[in-house]
Design a protein around this motif. Sequence first.
Motif, PDB file in Angstrom:
ATOM      1  N   GLY A   1      -4.580   4.005   1.700  1.00 19.94           N
ATOM      2  CA  GLY A   1      -3.973   4.606   2.673  1.00 19.94           C
ATOM      3  C   GLY A   1      -4.562   4.865   4.157  1.00 19.94           C
TER       4      GLY A   1
ATOM      5  N   ASP B   1       0.638  -0.863   0.046  1.00 23.48           N
ATOM      6  CA  ASP B   1       0.062  -0.145   0.115  1.00 23.48           C
ATOM      7  C   ASP B   1       0.973   1.582  -0.228  1.00 23.48           C
ATOM      8  OD1 ASP B   1      -2.659   1.685   0.410  1.00 23.48           O
ATOM      9  OD2 ASP B   1      -1.945   1.953   2.281  1.00 23.48           O
ATOM     10  N   ASP B   2       1.989   1.570   0.644  1.00 19.54           N
ATOM     11  CA  ASP B   2       2.330   1.992   0.760  1.00 19.54           C
ATOM     12  C   ASP B   2       3.613   1.976  -0.539  1.00 19.54           C
ATOM     13  OD1 ASP B   2       2.266   3.015   3.537  1.00 19.54           O
ATOM     14  OD2 ASP B   2       3.951   1.962   4.524  1.00 19.54           O
TER      15      ASP B   2
ATOM     16  N   GLY C   1      -3.534   0.875  -2.580  1.00 16.78           N
ATOM     17  CA  GLY C   1      -3.585   2.830  -3.190  1.00 16.78           C
ATOM     18  C   GLY C   1      -4.263   3.739  -1.875  1.00 16.78           C
TER      19      GLY C   1
ATOM     20  N   ARG D   1       1.018   4.157  -2.633  1.00 16.04           N
ATOM     21  CA  ARG D   1       1.120   5.998  -2.954  1.00 16.04           C
ATOM     22  C   ARG D   1       1.951   6.546  -3.479  1.00 16.04           C
ATOM     23  NH1 ARG D   1       0.217   7.313   2.241  1.00 16.04           N
ATOM     24  NH2 ARG D   1       0.838   4.571   3.715  1.00 16.04           N
ATOM     25  N   ARG D   2       3.486   5.787  -3.228  1.00 16.94           N
ATOM     26  CA  ARG D   2       4.363   6.865  -3.813  1.00 16.94           C
ATOM     27  C   ARG D   2       4.415   6.346  -5.690  1.00 16.94           C
ATOM     28  NH1 ARG D   2       6.861   3.559   0.609  1.00 16.94           N
ATOM     29  NH2 ARG D   2       7.995   2.001  -1.014  1.00 16.94           N
TER      30      ARG D   2
ATOM     31  N   GLY E   1       2.336   7.353  -7.229  1.00 17.65           N
ATOM     32  CA  GLY E   1       0.946   8.029  -8.313  1.00 17.65           C
ATOM     33  C   GLY E   1      -0.072   7.391  -7.385  1.00 17.65           C
ATOM     34  N   GLU E   2      -0.952   8.840  -7.614  1.00 17.16           N
ATOM     35  CA  GLU E   2      -2.542   8.664  -6.658  1.00 17.16           C
ATOM     36  C   GLU E   2      -3.280   8.059  -7.808  1.00 17.16           C
ATOM     37  OE1 GLU E   2      -3.577  12.923  -6.937  1.00 17.16           O
ATOM     38  OE2 GLU E   2      -2.017  13.616  -5.828  1.00 17.16           O
ATOM     39  N   ASN E   3      -3.786   7.527  -8.673  1.00 18.66           N
ATOM     40  CA  ASN E   3      -4.529   6.727  -9.560  1.00 18.66           C
ATOM     41  C   ASN E   3      -4.103   4.955  -9.043  1.00 18.66           C
ATOM     42  OD1 ASN E   3      -6.064   8.909 -10.034  1.00 18.66           O
ATOM     43  ND2 ASN E   3      -4.692   9.006 -11.764  1.00 18.66           N
ATOM     44  N   TYR E   4      -2.780   4.723  -8.375  1.00 15.92           N
ATOM     45  CA  TYR E   4      -2.497   3.412  -7.876  1.00 15.92           C
ATOM     46  C   TYR E   4      -3.207   2.878  -7.459  1.00 15.92           C
ATOM     47  CZ  TYR E   4       1.692   3.390 -11.325  1.00 15.92           C
ATOM     48  OH  TYR E   4       2.801   3.915 -12.770  1.00 15.92           O
TER      49      TYR E   4
END
Length: 847
Positions: A638, A578-579, A636, A582-583, A585-588
């Motif tokens: 978070g 999950d981390d 993603g 998010r690193r 991209g926002e749409n992942y």
Amino acid sequence: MDHGSERDTPPGGAGDATAGRVPLAVVVVDRDGLVSHWSSGAGRLFGVQRRDAVGRPAADLLPVSGALSDDLHDLPTDALPDAYGPYDPGPGDGPGPDLEASLGGRTAYPTAGRARLFPHEHEPKAEPEHEHDPVREHRDGSADSGPADAPRIDVLWWAYPLIGPGPSRLLVLAADATRLREQRGYDDETAERISPGFARHTELPASDELERRLPEILPNMGPGLSGRIVSQILELGYPVLEFSQYDRVPVTPYWGVPRRPGRGRAEAVVPQQRSAPPIPVGAEHELEYAAVRERLEFLNEVSSGIGSSLDLGETIREVTSAAVPRFADFAGTHLRSAVLAGEGFPDGPPDATTVMHRVWVEHNDEPGRWDDTVPVGETFAFPEHTPFYRCMVTGEPVLIPEVTEELGNRISGEFEKRDLRPLINGRSLLIVPLKARNVVLGFMVLMRRPDRAAFDDMDRTTGAELAARAGLVLDNARMYTYQENVADTLQDSMLPQVAPRTAGCDVATRYLPGTRLGRIGGDWFDSIKLPGSRTALVVGDVMGHGLNSAAMMGQLRTAVQTMAALETPPAQLLRNLDDLARRLGENYLATCLYAVYDPIRGELHLANAGHIPPVLVRAEDGRSGLLDLPTGAPIGVGGVPFESTVVRVRPGDRLVLCTDGLVEVRGSDIGEGLAALCESAAHPAASMDAACDTIIRALNTRGGRKDDVALLMARLNGIPADHVAEWRLDADPRDVGRARRLVGERLRAWGLPQAVETAQLLVSEVVTNAVRYGGGGPVGLRVVRTDALLFEVTDDEPGLPAMLSAGPYDEAGRGLRVVTRLAREWGASATGHRKTVWFEQAVGTGP
């Protein structure tokens, strides 16, 4: 096809008063009095279509029964003059004594007339007949039979007796005088004066031009028959419209060309000397314009008929078939290897080494004539001294009006073990390049038989335009094929090659691409071998479709493999994933289910990140059900915790993991799909592959599926307790010898004496390292027997071992090199404050 008459003003006449044009019908009658050719203009004029007219008695369809004389019917063919050659008028030009003498004193003059009849009235009243000057009949309504209010057509006709070999007996040209009156606005008196007649073509203005145009009246006939008929028309008398005794208007083809803007009802006449033929303004361009329009119509039809599919093979067949038979009698399409293989855009122009594939052939010759000599699928490079090579290299059309014997011999000589001469000699040849973005993708070979008009410059232009449109469509299909190949290659590279068997676990998988255009998606599965004979089972689904989703899927799958090898617990693995998402991209966003199977303990450790639950099929009673797991949030999102669950399993149980594309259908509840999954998973099957196929067949038949599908099934076989041996050793160098003795005894007890020597050497090296560098605590040794021998050595030092480079005089640093050389594979992992070094030895391996 429409034809008509166009008035060229007679010398000294007031051309604008009588100029007119009407469609012209063309009919040919054979020696039995039956219709053999019936133009579309005849169908419109008489109300009978070609399929209903051909083969019927002409007297039932045409108002020319008086012209159907039996004078010529009984003459032997060899008594008739040969009209195949070109007409060469002599001093007695016209239908005079030469023709009369050739018929044994009996004249064969054409006839003409006028009749009023009702549409579909095929038995008109009495017909006029005349010799060279036609008898003209003007009927009034009182003489006609039929409904009083029914519309009648006023037919002008010309009939020519045809002589020479062949079945044709009579040529009939007919026009509608009513349309002439309506289109030109003639009053009744002027219209009644119009009648059909004949004139020597040499007596008419612009006789050379009229002689050139006359064959176009008969466009749908073969050149042999058409040329023979034209020569007789010129000899017997040119068809004209007579407005008075001295005003004769030649009949010329009318192609239905719309009037140019600004032209009025009457044609303006260019002032000329009396000796020069007066020509209406713009009339000299009508036929050329009509021919261009006809070709544009052909190209428009071709454009609408090709490119209906993005499939490259189907597009090739459409492109080739479009040219036959309307434009050519033979068409063969050749493409470069890179185009056909979908390898991307060809690199640079072709040359003598460029390999071409003959991908399709279309012709209207007898079946099989071309198959052996020019087979579809043949691959070769074209020789340099051929017109095919010239077209391929220059990218320009190559036109050869007629392949002479010399040229045919030269072309055929360039190709080994085949004789092309019977197929190409005497034919007209046109080779046009298939290009896209100024790069030649291939070329098309077009040919016409000798009995058809040879290709000319206008045909070359038409063929080039046809090839340009075909090249564009082929390039679109090529790009789509290339993109599909890229997507498929990427998808295949992302999906793992799962081993069907690991320690205590059998695995089978299936992947189905989506039905959406492009097909590539983000679904994946994986099976990862872990230390301790354990296996990680993974299934995931990246939200969305296309290359971005596939790329994200590849990144997540790689991250899962890396963390699994480090023995990251399931819940912690999902948090790390999950981390990472998010690193990136926002749409992942993705869902994922991660499970670790321990075959020795008979346990499943599972964690879920927003994925549909797995199905567990119990071997004991065959029941199946969804495992109750904490759902979790997708990867993603978070900030959401992940939980793991332990499920006890027995040998023979089956675990089924899949993505939602298998169970979720638009418009249906996902619960129905999950219930169907449970039912089909419980169905008995002969093998794991058969069980997967059963599930796919049961759920893939549900309509509306567009998403891709990943399916993983694992049969959890477990490892029997008597196939596992464990010992606790002290951190004492003397226990290294004890370890060698224990391993030897166990392998002999298992009936594997041939593996003892190698196993003892490897165990000695790994246990020695644990004693020396393991922190002084106890050392664990475990041996597991499956399809291979697994050895695990555990100590209290979390630092992983590193392979060192040992010099000739070094006493240490060679242990792991020995393990690398003799073991099938080895590895190390750290958990908490301990580490495990493991290696595998194939069963049966000796020294």
